[in-house]
Design an enzyme around this catalytic site. Sequence first.
Site, mmCIF file in Angstrom:
data_model
loop_
_atom_site.group_PDB
_atom_site.id
_atom_site.type_symbol
_atom_site.label_atom_id
_atom_site.label_comp_id
_atom_site.label_asym_id
_atom_site.label_seq_id
_atom_site.Cartn_x
_atom_site.Cartn_y
_atom_site.Cartn_z
ATOM 1 N N HIS A 16 0.909 -1.322 -0.051
ATOM 2 C CA HIS A 16 0.034 -0.298 0.110
ATOM 3 C C HIS A 16 0.857 1.264 0.029
ATOM 4 O O HIS A 16 0.771 2.143 -0.817
ATOM 5 C CB HIS A 16 -0.926 -0.167 1.231
ATOM 6 C CG HIS A 16 -1.765 1.177 1.655
ATOM 7 N ND1 HIS A 16 -3.256 1.090 0.901
ATOM 8 C CD2 HIS A 16 -1.464 2.330 1.855
ATOM 9 C CE1 HIS A 16 -3.497 2.354 1.157
ATOM 10 N NE2 HIS A 16 -2.556 3.238 1.780
ATOM 11 N N GLU A 17 1.944 1.448 0.904
ATOM 12 C CA GLU A 17 2.646 2.415 1.170
ATOM 13 C C GLU A 17 3.446 2.452 -0.073
ATOM 14 O O GLU A 17 3.885 3.786 -0.590
ATOM 15 C CB GLU A 17 3.599 2.599 2.208
ATOM 16 C CG GLU A 17 2.467 2.348 3.862
ATOM 17 C CD GLU A 17 1.585 3.525 3.758
ATOM 18 O OE1 GLU A 17 1.886 4.660 3.024
ATOM 19 O OE2 GLU A 17 0.539 3.467 4.007
ATOM 20 N N HIS A 20 1.954 4.723 -2.785
ATOM 21 C CA HIS A 20 2.023 6.120 -2.564
ATOM 22 C C HIS A 20 3.310 6.555 -3.004
ATOM 23 O O HIS A 20 3.665 7.263 -3.768
ATOM 24 C CB HIS A 20 1.884 6.416 -1.384
ATOM 25 C CG HIS A 20 0.314 6.168 -0.774
ATOM 26 N ND1 HIS A 20 -0.666 6.494 -1.406
ATOM 27 C CD2 HIS A 20 -0.155 5.601 0.384
ATOM 28 C CE1 HIS A 20 -1.759 6.549 -1.000
ATOM 29 N NE2 HIS A 20 -1.445 5.777 0.329
#
Length: 450
Positions: A16-17, A20
Amino acid sequence: MFVLGLIALSFLVTIHELGHFLVAKWNNVKVNTFSIGFGKKLFRFKRGETEYCISAIPFGGYVAMSGENPDSIEEGEKPSDRDFMGKSIGARAAIAFAGPFVNIVFAFVLLMILYMVGVEEPYTKNLIVGFVADDSAAQEAGLLPGDTITAMNGKASQGWDDFREQIGVSLGAEVVLEVHRNGEILPIIVVPRELVIPAQDSSGSDIKMGIGDIGVYPRNRVIVRQPPVAGSAAEKAGILAGDTIFEINGEHISRYEEVVRIVDGSKGEPVTVTLIRNADTLNVPLTASYNEEYKRYMVGIQMGYVVFRETHVVRRGPVEALSKTCATSWKMTTSIFRYFKRMFQGHVKVDAFSGPVSIVAVMGNVWMSGFQDFLMLLALISINLGVMNLLPLAITDGGLLMFLGIEKLRGKPLSLKTQSIIQNVAAAFFISFFVFITIMDFGKLSLFLK
């Protein structure tokens, strides 16, 4: 168990990170920190302008970008070209969307691979009742072992997992089951009661799960999972790992709770256990001894279930696998909204919420019990992580997308003071909610530790 669960959750947080991070780098935003976990940094190293670290609280992570926090920019100050706030609305939206998008895509790809490799599925989606619990809603409604449930509220049965989900979100509501018994079709109305897990010992308290249950179970075999405890009654009697506990004192066994009840109820008097070992049937006398830690009589075995062989491996071609993946992904994506809807209707209680502690424990347990089930659960949690982060809840990625949408419509962003106030209020709410859910989680830990 918890280590395995933490590894799995940390993997989902990392990808997920990473979403980003990669899109931020692609848009030339300066990334100060890439962290798995929150709080105190336990391990860190710096490469280029970014510090990479693992932090003490493992239930999450973050990517800290230059100029991201409204509090870090003075009113009227112009962000630099490498600040997050200095980028276009489209670039900022892409960075915010990337994390949830990666989680959803990962789950989709994982499901696609699973369906092509092959998954265990029932020969029939009809449900054959193996056991009806005493004093349960099912017994009160008249369900019997051997009944076949073919439909629920007019919709055809889709297997035990779907059945448990539908019953779970129907607490206190009438559910109409279509039951086949001896050639007859019977409509049986049942009202699910709250699922309560009994205390493991006299010092504990029952655990309320906040979801519905009617007390019916599939056809199971109760087996001895591990070699008996050294010196225990079971070891002395010659019981082995893999033995099926068929009967005790002539009473058929279909749930391990029955073994606990009968053994504890013996109060140290001898009982006769009928075992199935390979093709042999053995009658073994046992005398339980009192265990001070658990405050009950025990014989020194750990038990588990083996479901009667009612499944087979189904492998699909790319087209069929894609269709099945889309259907499963949609069901997983909308599951959280179904639960919220049912909660507002009063058919699910707040006790049903699971926080990071329970999620880690469940993932670890499922990983140990079956890798295919673990991968399906991993896909479910990954999709829900993506969907939850897309909700417009101020401090989530969806909240940032909401602010960007407002900025696009207004032609200018909300004032930095307004954004800061909204985010601080939202952060206080979510921290309080996180603490509340975590406290409830610790109340359920005995389910995984016993």
